[in-house]
Design a protein around this motif. Structure first.
Motif: not given
Length: 490
Positions: A18-39
């Motif tokens: 998803l990270y390399f598929t998404l537009d750059f401006k949405y990547r931080w949101l993907l990583l933030l959601i993923s990080s919260y899900y991970f925790y």
């Protein structure tokens, strides 16, 4: 969600795709959601603490950035310190201090009014993300960095999943700017990250988790053993904790690198250190430098009178020990390393004189091996307190460490010990062989990283090594009972 689990592998593959598929401006949101899900996959409720800490430090940093008044800036910093250290104290140290006070009252035959029979769940990784966000607010207060205005990016800095629960403890001026960079899929970078992840898995599932079986049996039942058993268990624990923690760091650094994020190196061949001071330049570097920059130097560092300098060293290591766990054993472990440092400093003239009189060449290979060997013994002794469940058990292990030492050279006795460890001879052979392979890897990477060194070698040699490592991980790794990383508890 453990790094050494199938679930994490699937999670990361999805995030990467998803990270390399998404537009750059949405990547931080993907990583933030993923990080919260991970925790939250560990415990949902404790994500509230991370979010609360994030909002407090984001707000106070902005307030500090809006004023030049030193008193106001200091007051905002105090808010950050009180909130973060307060949460850390409540969840990590309440029971420890309550039980210590209870014992102190009991010693003086005074009734202690607060009950000790209650439990508090320790949020995973709280010491790591607390120190990471504290470094941010302190640096803003000092004027080293400007406050981050993008709340989402700052939240990602606090919770970035590869290093969220066990570091490395990253500084904001190094990590924050990387979340604004556009990272393309680069095959060489991704491959380099995968190689480091593979090395991390080798350390964790082949060495650390195998060693844990023997270490746990002996250290959890110390009164059933003596002598050589303790030597074996302590030796294996030295490699268990190194491979467990540096293995986590390798996986964290490797996964972050795949995404284009560079994390700091956390270990640099610590068991090749030639002194305790050198050891702490190589072991858990992100924490060592944190204590140096935010505790040791503010106390005065080495630019004070010798007694004060030695006090600064000792108190830094004492607090470092307490950071590792709410247990007197950790405090003693930290104190031992502080004493090592003090003795090392005070004996510099004596050691220099001996080297000069004996005309010893400090660059001599044998001399370096002796230095590293002696340092390893000192570190190994301190690990007894780190691993023992109680001070009483640590004292028992030390008192009985050399029992029946004359039998250590008896082959029948050695065979008896191997058969009593609860594992097969093949298990021991695999473990020892893996440790020897690790030592070779560490030795080869002393000048430059293993990856860079192998890139200069023959293509067949290079890929044969990584395929061999992959086969070892798959066939020899302990996956049937995936264990948490040791530093998750800190």
């Amino acid at each position: 969600m453990l790094f050494n689990s199938f679930g994490f592998i699937m999670f990361f593959l999805i995030v990467m795709a998803l990270y390399f598929t998404l537009d750059f401006k949405y990547r931080w949101l993907l990583l933030l959601i993923s990080s919260y899900y991970f925790y939250m996959s560990w415990n949902r409720i404790f994500i509230v603490l991370i979010i609360f800490s994030t909002l407090v430090d984001y707000s106070v940093a902005l307030k500090m950035g809006e004023t030049e008044n030193k008193r106001e800036r200091k007051n905002y910093l105090i808010v950050s310190l009180v909130v973060n250290l307060g949460l850390l104290f409540i969840f990590k140290y309440t029971l420890f201090f309550n039980e210590s006070l209870s014992r102190a009252f009991s010693f003086f035959n005074v009734t202690y009014p607060i009950p000790t029979a209650f439990n508090i769940v320790l949020p995973m990784g709280i010491s790591f993300y607390t120190f990471q966000t504290l470094s941010y607010t302190i640096d803003v207060y000092r004027g080293r960095i400007k406050p981050e205005k993008h709340l989402g990016i700052f939240a990602l800095y606090v919770s970035f999943f590869p290093q969220l629960v066990a570091g490395p403890i990253e500084r904001s001026d190094k990590l924050l700017p990387q979340f604004f960079e556009k990272h393309k899929f680069e095959f060489d970078r991704v491959l380099s990250g995968l190689k480091q992840v593979l090395l991390g898995f080798f350390k964790k599932v082949v060495i650390a988790d195998r060693a844990a079986v023997v270490v746990n049996e002996i250290y959890n039942n110390p009164y059933n053993y003596e002598g050589l058993y303790f030597l074996i268990a302590t030796f294996l624990f030295a490699f268990q904790i190194f491979c467990d923690f540096s293995g986590y760091s390798d996986i964290a650094i490797g996964t972050a690198r795949i995404l284009g994020i560079n994390l700091m190196t956390n270990f640099k061949r610590p068991y090749f250190a030639k002194s305790i001071k050198d050891f702490w330049r190589r072991w858990h570097i992100s924490l060592s430098t944190w204590f140096k920059d935010y505790l040791y130097i503010p106390l005065g560092g080495s630019r004070v009178a010798v007694p004060k300098f030695l006090f600064n060293v000792f108190i830094t290591f004492l607090i470092s020990g307490l950071w590792h766990g709410a247990n007197w054993n950790f405090v003693i472990w930290g104190a031992i390393h502080g004493i090592y440092q003090i003795i090392g400093y005070l004996t510099i003239p004596i050691r220099k004189s001996i080297i000069k009189r004996l005309k010893i060449n400090k660059n001599n290979f044998c001399f370096k091996v002796m230095q590293s060997g002696f340092t390893f013994v000192l570190v190994g002794f301190s690990w007894i307190f780190f691993r023992a469940n109680t001070f009483t058990e640590a004292k028992f292990i030390i008192n009985n460490f050399f029992n029946n030492w004359v039998l250590w050279f008896d082959l029948n006795y050695l065979y008896e010990i191997l058969t009593n460890l609860g594992v097969t001879l093949w298990y021991i052979i695999v473990l020892v062989s893996a440790i020897l392979l690790l030592i070779v890897i560490e030795w080869l990477s002393r000048i430059e990283s293993l990856d860079k060194r192998l890139l200069k070698s023959n293509l067949v040699v290079r890929w044969s090594f990584y395929y061999m490592l992959l086969i070892i991980v798959i066939t020899m790794g302990v996956f049937y009972d995936a264990s948490e990383f040791i530093y998750f508890q800190f």
